[in-house]
Design a protein around this motif. Structure first.
Motif, PDB file in Angstrom:
ATOM      1  N   ARG C  38     -44.801 -37.300  13.027  1.00  0.00           N
ATOM      2  CA  ARG C  38     -45.119 -36.324  14.062  1.00  0.00           C
ATOM      3  C   ARG C  38     -44.245 -36.587  15.278  1.00  0.00           C
ATOM      4  O   ARG C  38     -44.070 -37.747  15.677  1.00  0.00           O
ATOM      5  CB  ARG C  38     -46.580 -36.416  14.507  1.00  0.00           C
ATOM      6  CG  ARG C  38     -47.590 -35.940  13.493  1.00  0.00           C
ATOM      7  CD  ARG C  38     -47.582 -34.421  13.359  1.00  0.00           C
ATOM      8  NE  ARG C  38     -48.561 -33.996  12.370  1.00  0.00           N
ATOM      9  CZ  ARG C  38     -48.351 -34.042  11.051  1.00  0.00           C
ATOM     10  NH1 ARG C  38     -47.198 -34.483  10.570  1.00  0.00           N
ATOM     11  NH2 ARG C  38     -49.288 -33.647  10.214  1.00  0.00           N
ATOM     12  N   ALA C  39     -43.701 -35.543  15.866  1.00  0.00           N
ATOM     13  CA  ALA C  39     -42.921 -35.698  17.086  1.00  0.00           C
ATOM     14  C   ALA C  39     -43.135 -34.467  17.954  1.00  0.00           C
ATOM     15  O   ALA C  39     -43.355 -33.361  17.441  1.00  0.00           O
ATOM     16  CB  ALA C  39     -41.449 -35.865  16.751  1.00  0.00           C
ATOM     17  N   LEU C  56     -32.233 -27.147  12.095  1.00  0.00           N
ATOM     18  CA  LEU C  56     -32.157 -26.592  10.745  1.00  0.00           C
ATOM     19  C   LEU C  56     -30.992 -27.198   9.972  1.00  0.00           C
ATOM     20  O   LEU C  56     -31.019 -27.249   8.740  1.00  0.00           O
ATOM     21  CB  LEU C  56     -32.017 -25.064  10.808  1.00  0.00           C
ATOM     22  CG  LEU C  56     -33.242 -24.325  11.323  1.00  0.00           C
ATOM     23  CD1 LEU C  56     -32.959 -22.845  11.449  1.00  0.00           C
ATOM     24  CD2 LEU C  56     -34.434 -24.536  10.401  1.00  0.00           C
ATOM     25  N   GLY C  57     -29.973 -27.692  10.722  1.00  0.00           N
ATOM     26  CA  GLY C  57     -28.844 -28.312  10.050  1.00  0.00           C
ATOM     27  C   GLY C  57     -29.053 -29.788   9.774  1.00  0.00           C
ATOM     28  O   GLY C  57     -28.197 -30.458   9.222  1.00  0.00           O
ATOM     29  N   CYS C  58     -30.199 -30.298  10.188  1.00  0.00           N
ATOM     30  CA  CYS C  58     -30.428 -31.738  10.147  1.00  0.00           C
ATOM     31  C   CYS C  58     -30.774 -32.301   8.782  1.00  0.00           C
ATOM     32  O   CYS C  58     -30.753 -33.495   8.581  1.00  0.00           O
ATOM     33  CB  CYS C  58     -31.530 -32.129  11.109  1.00  0.00           C
ATOM     34  SG  CYS C  58     -30.868 -32.694  12.655  1.00  0.00           S
ATOM     35  N   GLY C  59     -31.180 -31.467   7.906  1.00  0.00           N
ATOM     36  CA  GLY C  59     -31.535 -32.029   6.613  1.00  0.00           C
ATOM     37  C   GLY C  59     -31.632 -30.900   5.625  1.00  0.00           C
ATOM     38  O   GLY C  59     -31.884 -29.762   6.026  1.00  0.00           O
ATOM     39  N   GLY C  61     -33.263 -28.365   3.451  1.00  0.00           N
ATOM     40  CA  GLY C  61     -34.618 -27.853   3.375  1.00  0.00           C
ATOM     41  C   GLY C  61     -35.398 -27.902   4.669  1.00  0.00           C
ATOM     42  O   GLY C  61     -36.617 -27.735   4.655  1.00  0.00           O
ATOM     43  N   ALA C  62     -34.720 -28.128   5.799  1.00  0.00           N
ATOM     44  CA  ALA C  62     -35.445 -28.061   7.073  1.00  0.00           C
ATOM     45  C   ALA C  62     -35.890 -26.626   7.304  1.00  0.00           C
ATOM     46  O   ALA C  62     -35.133 -25.695   7.048  1.00  0.00           O
ATOM     47  CB  ALA C  62     -34.542 -28.530   8.197  1.00  0.00           C
ATOM     48  N   TYR C  63     -37.117 -26.441   7.721  1.00  0.00           N
ATOM     49  CA  TYR C  63     -37.578 -25.076   7.939  1.00  0.00           C
ATOM     50  C   TYR C  63     -38.624 -25.026   9.046  1.00  0.00           C
ATOM     51  O   TYR C  63     -39.118 -26.062   9.498  1.00  0.00           O
ATOM     52  CB  TYR C  63     -38.119 -24.468   6.645  1.00  0.00           C
ATOM     53  CG  TYR C  63     -39.478 -24.980   6.217  1.00  0.00           C
ATOM     54  CD1 TYR C  63     -39.623 -26.285   5.751  1.00  0.00           C
ATOM     55  CD2 TYR C  63     -40.600 -24.158   6.271  1.00  0.00           C
ATOM     56  CE1 TYR C  63     -40.864 -26.760   5.350  1.00  0.00           C
ATOM     57  CE2 TYR C  63     -41.839 -24.627   5.871  1.00  0.00           C
ATOM     58  CZ  TYR C  63     -41.967 -25.922   5.413  1.00  0.00           C
ATOM     59  OH  TYR C  63     -43.184 -26.388   5.025  1.00  0.00           O
ATOM     60  N   LEU C  64     -38.894 -23.791   9.455  1.00  0.00           N
ATOM     61  CA  LEU C  64     -39.872 -23.563  10.519  1.00  0.00           C
ATOM     62  C   LEU C  64     -41.226 -23.299   9.868  1.00  0.00           C
ATOM     63  O   LEU C  64     -41.376 -22.338   9.119  1.00  0.00           O
ATOM     64  CB  LEU C  64     -39.442 -22.358  11.354  1.00  0.00           C
ATOM     65  CG  LEU C  64     -40.390 -21.916  12.452  1.00  0.00           C
ATOM     66  CD1 LEU C  64     -40.357 -22.897  13.607  1.00  0.00           C
ATOM     67  CD2 LEU C  64     -40.046 -20.521  12.936  1.00  0.00           C
ATOM     68  N   TYR C  80     -42.876 -24.349  18.484  1.00  0.00           N
ATOM     69  CA  TYR C  80     -42.177 -24.141  17.213  1.00  0.00           C
ATOM     70  C   TYR C  80     -42.378 -25.381  16.360  1.00  0.00           C
ATOM     71  O   TYR C  80     -41.982 -26.468  16.746  1.00  0.00           O
ATOM     72  CB  TYR C  80     -40.679 -23.915  17.449  1.00  0.00           C
ATOM     73  CG  TYR C  80     -40.377 -22.591  18.106  1.00  0.00           C
ATOM     74  CD1 TYR C  80     -40.700 -22.379  19.435  1.00  0.00           C
ATOM     75  CD2 TYR C  80     -39.773 -21.560  17.395  1.00  0.00           C
ATOM     76  CE1 TYR C  80     -40.439 -21.155  20.043  1.00  0.00           C
ATOM     77  CE2 TYR C  80     -39.497 -20.337  17.995  1.00  0.00           C
ATOM     78  CZ  TYR C  80     -39.840 -20.145  19.319  1.00  0.00           C
ATOM     79  OH  TYR C  80     -39.587 -18.944  19.907  1.00  0.00           O
ATOM     80  N   HIS C  81     -43.034 -25.206  15.225  1.00  0.00           N
ATOM     81  CA  HIS C  81     -43.294 -26.354  14.352  1.00  0.00           C
ATOM     82  C   HIS C  81     -42.225 -26.423  13.275  1.00  0.00           C
ATOM     83  O   HIS C  81     -42.224 -25.606  12.349  1.00  0.00           O
ATOM     84  CB  HIS C  81     -44.677 -26.233  13.701  1.00  0.00           C
ATOM     85  CG  HIS C  81     -45.785 -26.018  14.691  1.00  0.00           C
ATOM     86  ND1 HIS C  81     -46.358 -27.026  15.406  1.00  0.00           N
ATOM     87  CD2 HIS C  81     -46.408 -24.891  15.097  1.00  0.00           C
ATOM     88  CE1 HIS C  81     -47.305 -26.545  16.204  1.00  0.00           C
ATOM     89  NE2 HIS C  81     -47.346 -25.243  16.030  1.00  0.00           N
ATOM     90  N   PHE C  82     -41.315 -27.376  13.425  1.00  0.00           N
ATOM     91  CA  PHE C  82     -40.251 -27.533  12.429  1.00  0.00           C
ATOM     92  C   PHE C  82     -40.588 -28.692  11.512  1.00  0.00           C
ATOM     93  O   PHE C  82     -41.034 -29.750  11.980  1.00  0.00           O
ATOM     94  CB  PHE C  82     -38.909 -27.838  13.105  1.00  0.00           C
ATOM     95  CG  PHE C  82     -38.304 -26.668  13.800  1.00  0.00           C
ATOM     96  CD1 PHE C  82     -37.560 -25.741  13.092  1.00  0.00           C
ATOM     97  CD2 PHE C  82     -38.470 -26.483  15.166  1.00  0.00           C
ATOM     98  CE1 PHE C  82     -36.989 -24.660  13.732  1.00  0.00           C
ATOM     99  CE2 PHE C  82     -37.910 -25.408  15.814  1.00  0.00           C
ATOM    100  CZ  PHE C  82     -37.163 -24.488  15.099  1.00  0.00           C
ATOM    101  N   TRP C  83     -40.322 -28.521  10.223  1.00  0.00           N
ATOM    102  CA  TRP C  83     -40.418 -29.654   9.304  1.00  0.00           C
ATOM    103  C   TRP C  83     -38.974 -30.085   9.016  1.00  0.00           C
ATOM    104  O   TRP C  83     -38.213 -29.383   8.355  1.00  0.00           O
ATOM    105  CB  TRP C  83     -41.134 -29.271   8.015  1.00  0.00           C
ATOM    106  CG  TRP C  83     -41.188 -30.383   7.025  1.00  0.00           C
ATOM    107  CD1 TRP C  83     -40.492 -30.457   5.857  1.00  0.00           C
ATOM    108  CD2 TRP C  83     -41.963 -31.579   7.108  1.00  0.00           C
ATOM    109  NE1 TRP C  83     -40.784 -31.624   5.204  1.00  0.00           N
ATOM    110  CE2 TRP C  83     -41.687 -32.339   5.954  1.00  0.00           C
ATOM    111  CE3 TRP C  83     -42.857 -32.089   8.056  1.00  0.00           C
ATOM    112  CZ2 TRP C  83     -42.263 -33.575   5.708  1.00  0.00           C
ATOM    113  CZ3 TRP C  83     -43.433 -33.323   7.806  1.00  0.00           C
ATOM    114  CH2 TRP C  83     -43.147 -34.045   6.653  1.00  0.00           C
ATOM    115  N   VAL C  84     -38.579 -31.229   9.592  1.00  0.00           N
ATOM    116  CA  VAL C  84     -37.191 -31.674   9.507  1.00  0.00           C
ATOM    117  C   VAL C  84     -37.164 -33.128   9.056  1.00  0.00           C
ATOM    118  O   VAL C  84     -37.742 -33.993   9.724  1.00  0.00           O
ATOM    119  CB  VAL C  84     -36.485 -31.575  10.883  1.00  0.00           C
ATOM    120  CG1 VAL C  84     -35.028 -31.965  10.734  1.00  0.00           C
ATOM    121  CG2 VAL C  84     -36.599 -30.190  11.460  1.00  0.00           C
ATOM    122  N   ALA C  85     -36.501 -33.386   7.964  1.00  0.00           N
ATOM    123  CA  ALA C  85     -36.253 -34.755   7.506  1.00  0.00           C
ATOM    124  C   ALA C  85     -37.495 -35.640   7.611  1.00  0.00           C
ATOM    125  O   ALA C  85     -37.474 -36.713   8.193  1.00  0.00           O
ATOM    126  CB  ALA C  85     -35.105 -35.378   8.303  1.00  0.00           C
TER     127      ALA C  85
END
Lengths: 314, 394, 162
Positions: C38-39, C56-59, C61-64, C80-85
């Protein structure tokens, strides 16, 4: 008193009343087999009759943009055509109520009428689902009609006659004929399933896609007539096949009718089992299936029949 | 070719819940689609703001009848995170057991609906018959077939004792057998294949860009699963596979869901056999100190995400729910372009849409008559007579 | 970037928050990581688009996951809840109550389409740069200017409501 006899034949036996009651029984049988195959209890024997009465009593609605004349005429026409066909089907012996040299063709023609009516019904009900259903009805018609005709033609060619009575008599004297045209029976049953718009060929009235296709806008007694007509078509189809593919009936009239019933029950059982075992295919898949498989098989069957005819010399 | 508009919904036999799709169609091919939601909005998010946390739990359980446990788990986890509560291990395992039973129940339900949408009603009847097993298990545990009310803030409300464990374990194996049968059926029966294979595929890159989640994403070859990626409850301790398929089409989604049932059976067995001893709950205070949390749960349809914001009182300041269907719906709309009209029902069904979950917010206000929003039977009858009596009949 | 190796989070969990702060020095406020996975961070709406592009470029399959609109009484927030790496990064954008608007990120991530329409329908947050916001959640005859999730929403005229 020929006119009285004619009226009895047309309205009571083997015409309207008999056709309706027997077809309601077949609807029950179809639903019961379908239900048992699905691990359900299924409807009681009188259910189709109650369904019919219920629909007759329901509110009858004509959409504002639909053509009121066509909306009224079409359901009557479809039932009339189907019930009329029953007059030419031999039931108690090798001869029907009105046997003549071309009765097989008349039945095929009469069975075409409900399909055309269905197309018009969708077209004139001013409903997008009806319109899609109408198109599909026609596409499906063009797909199954050729194999159906070829299949029905096979016993006629073998017997050398357009008369159902002649075909029946020929098969009763040459029982091997039934085995020789088994493939035609298979093609015919599949095409009949398509004509009756039942799974897997029920794209024209696919419930989950286009609600009820051409009859989406129909309610109450008009809908009842359409449903009844479908039942009667199933009866006519099964009865026709029992004669031209399964050698009709023999014996005294009471035994003959029992034999007739046994044969149509068997055929309807096959149709019911088929619809329980598969999914609905798309209309263009239906077209491809028909031209890729049904038509070639029917043509090959015809070729075999011609060879047999030449070889055996019947 | 003739171009026309084909409305599917808000009332349509293919939809078990209201939503509206407007298709632009050329002949039998879909050119464009417009989606409208909101027919099921019940004002739940707004309503949560005026209820206490326990009441919210019961309200959120009723977002959806099928993934009810997913929603309460997500909400309870969010609140527990704000409170800094660590729930007992036994409660975590029981949450997992219920969640997986719910997944089996949902996937079998989906299988039946998918069968019905492609006109294979026999599959529908069979799948729903076998689904009864799961519902019986859920009833055995919670007393309810749906809306199990198992979660509470700080743990779970009911235990699974030894006798029930034995009974459940005995019921799971026949179920797994049936699922094998269905997998064979769906992947070999010609008419099923004709309707599922290569229909409306979503390639992997598109699946990511459109934000798909759950089985819909996994069927496009994306290995995403909240249970594994962001473990909650007891999932970190339980071994299981994430089922994926590279196909991206409807058959892929069926294979993934059926495979997941098998995995769920394994998870439930493991959890039942390794159920830790201990209490079911820890005490949670009535008022929640100011704070916020984001909680994610792998619902049967995919990632279910809740945002909870507390302000120190006994009711939340804001609860936000994003059910998986909303994430998948846009992708399904896009994938439908170029498909046939006949594919509409099964493509919509392929993401296992749940519009109750997706819609949840707007308060129903009778704008026309203004006064009462609850009608008595007599009033309703008179309203009906008025409606039909004044020129609404053609 | 996405597609070839679609295993969104078989990658080790990265410290995405630190990478974000390093990439946008001085732009990222209130950075917090309460627990693994969580961040939280706050950015201004001016940098929302570049930050989105970066995340979105960080990993693969990163998505909102979604966008949450919050009315705190003093201000609006769009989260904005992003799921990133392997991390759920919750990106907060604080908005003035008098002029709540965020730039659209739909061109960067088509999946944001419904979420942007939703926050507009229910909280009245304008989303600029994507043309007309078609209604998604509220009915066609819903009156203009009524945003039911706002704390000061009086309810519909003539209706009994919050």
């Amino acid at each position: 008193m020929d006119i009285v006899l004619d009226l009895v034949r047309i309205l009571i036996f083997p015409g309207l009343l008999f056709a309706v009651l027997l077809s309601l029984f077949l609807e029950w049988l179809d639903r019961k087999i379908y239900a048992r195959m699905q691990n359900r209890v299924g409807p009681p024997l009188r259910q189709p009759l109650w369904d019919l009465f219920k629909l007759l009593a329901k509110e009858d609605i004509v959409p504002e943009r639909a053509d009121p004349f066509m909306f009224t005429v079409l359901p009557v026409l479809t039932l009339a055509a189907a019930a009329t066909a029953m007059l030419y089907i031999p039931i108690w012996g090798p001869e029907s109520a009105y046997p003549f040299w071309g009765d097989l063709l008349v039945i095929i023609f009469l069975l075409t009428v409900p399909t055309m009516v269905l197309f018009l019904a969708g077209w004139f009900s001013a409903n997008p689902f009806g319109a899609v259903g109408s198109f599909r009805t026609v596409i499906q018609f063009l797909s199954y009609e050729v194999p159906l005709l070829l299949a029905v033609l096979t016993p006629a060619v073998l017997a050398g006659s357009w008369s159902i009575s002649d075909i029946v008599r020929f098969q009763q004297t040459h029982p091997w004929a039934m085995a020789a045209q088994l493939a035609a029976l298979g093609v015919g049953l599949l095409a009949l399933q398509g004509k009756l718009e039942r799974v897997p060929f029920d794209a024209p009235e696919a419930e989950t896609e286009i609600v009820a296709g051409p009859i989406t806008e129909y309610t109450g007694r008009r809908l009842a007539l359409f449903r009844l007509s479908t039942d009667v078509q199933m009866l006519v189809g099964a009865a026709l096949f029992s004669n031209i593919f399964l050698a009709g009936v023999v014996g005294p009239w009471y035994l003959a009718i029992l034999l007739f019933l046994a044969k149509i029950i068997f055929l309807v059982g096959v149709l019911a089992a088929l619809r329980a075992m598969v999914a609905r295919i798309r209309i263009e898949q239906m077209r491809a299936f028909s031209w890729k498989y049904l038509v070639p098989i029917a043509v090959a069957q015809m070729a075999v029949i011609v060879l047999i005819k030449v070889g055996v010399g019947v | 070719m003739t171009k026309y508009n084909l409305p599917v919904g808000p009332q349509h036999p293919a939809l078990k819940e209201p939503a509206s799709f407007w298709f632009k169609v050329e002949g039998e091919v879909i050119v464009d689609v417009d989606i409208r939601l909101g027919y099921n909005h019940r004002g739940i998010e707004k309503a949560c703001e005026s209820r206490n946390y326990i009441q919210c739990l019961y309200l959120l359980e009723r977002i959806c009848g099928i993934c009810s446990h997913a929603h309460t788990t997500a909400f309870a986890q969010g609140v527990e995170e704000i409170l800094g509560l660590e729930i007992p291990a036994r409660a975590k395992y029981i949450r997992v057991i219920i969640a997986e039973l719910e997944r089996i129940h949902s996937h079998l339900l989906w299988l039946g609906v998918a069968g019905h949408e492609i006109g294979f009603d026999t599959l529908f009847m069979y799948a729903w018959r076998d689904r009864e097993t799961v519902l019986d298990i859920l009833e055995l545990i919670s007393g309810n077939r749906v809306n199990y009310a198992m979660n509470t803030i700080g743990g779970v409300r009911r235990d699974i004792d030894q006798a029930k464990r034995e009974q459940i374990l005995g019921m799971l194996d026949p179920l797994a057998e049936r699922v094998k049968f269905y997998t064979d059926l769906v992947t070999s029966e010609p008419t099923c294949l004709a309707r599922l294979e290569n229909v409306a595929p979503v390639p992997a890159d598109k699946a990511v860009a459109l934000g798909t989640v759950g089985p819909t994403a996994r069927a496009s070859g994306i290995k995403v699963d909240v249970r594994r990626d962001d473990p909650y409850a007891a999932y970190a301790e339980i071994p299981f596979e994430v089922i994926t398929s590279e196909r991206g089409d409807l058959l892929g989604r069926a294979i993934v869901r059926l495979g997941e049932i098998g995995e769920s059976v394994k998870i439930i067995k493991y959890a039942l056999q390794n159920l830790p001893e201990g209490p079911l709950t820890v005490k949670a205070p009535r008022k929640v100190a100011a704070g916020e949390a984001v909680s994610r749960v792998e619902a049967p349809r995919g990632e279910d995400i809740h945002y909870v914001r507390a302000d120190g009182s006994d009711h939340p300041e804001r609860v936000k729910v994003r059910a998986p269907t909303l994430a998948n719906l846009f992708a399904v709309g896009e994938s439908m372009k170029g498909a046939y009209v006949a594919d509409i029902p099964i493509v919509i069904a392929s993401i296992d849409p749940c519009f109750s979950c997706t819609d949840r917010m707007i308060e129903l206000v009778q704008s026309r008559t203004g006064t009462s929003s609850v009608m008595t039977w007599e009033e309703l009858r008179e309203y009906g007579i008025r409606w039909y009596g004044h020129g609404h009949r053609s | 970037m996405c597609g070839q190796e679609q295993q969104r989070s078989d990658l080790a969990r990265r410290d995405i928050l630190a990478e974000l702060c390093a990439r946008f020095p001085g732009e990222v406020g209130e950075a917090a990581a309460p627990r693994p996975g969580r961040a939280w961070a706050t950015v201004s709406r001016e940098v929302l688009r570049p930050v989105t592009e970066f995340l979105l470029g960080c990993g693969p399959g990163a998505y909102l996951s979604t966008i949450t609109a919050v009315d705190t009484g003093e201000e609006f927030q769009a989260i904005y809840h992003f799921w990133v790496a392997g991390t759920e990064l919750n990106l907060r954008v604080r908005l003035d109550r008098r002029e709540p608007a965020v730039p659209s990120i739909m061109d960067l991530h088509p999946g944001a389409n419904f979420y942007e329409r939703e926050i507009h329908d229910l909280m009245g947050i304008e989303v600029t740069g994507r043309g007309k916001l078609e209604r998604l959640a509220v009915p066609d005859d819903w009156p203009e200017g009524h945003y039911p999730l706002r704390k000061d929403w009086p309810g519909l005229p003539g209706g009994e409501s919050a």
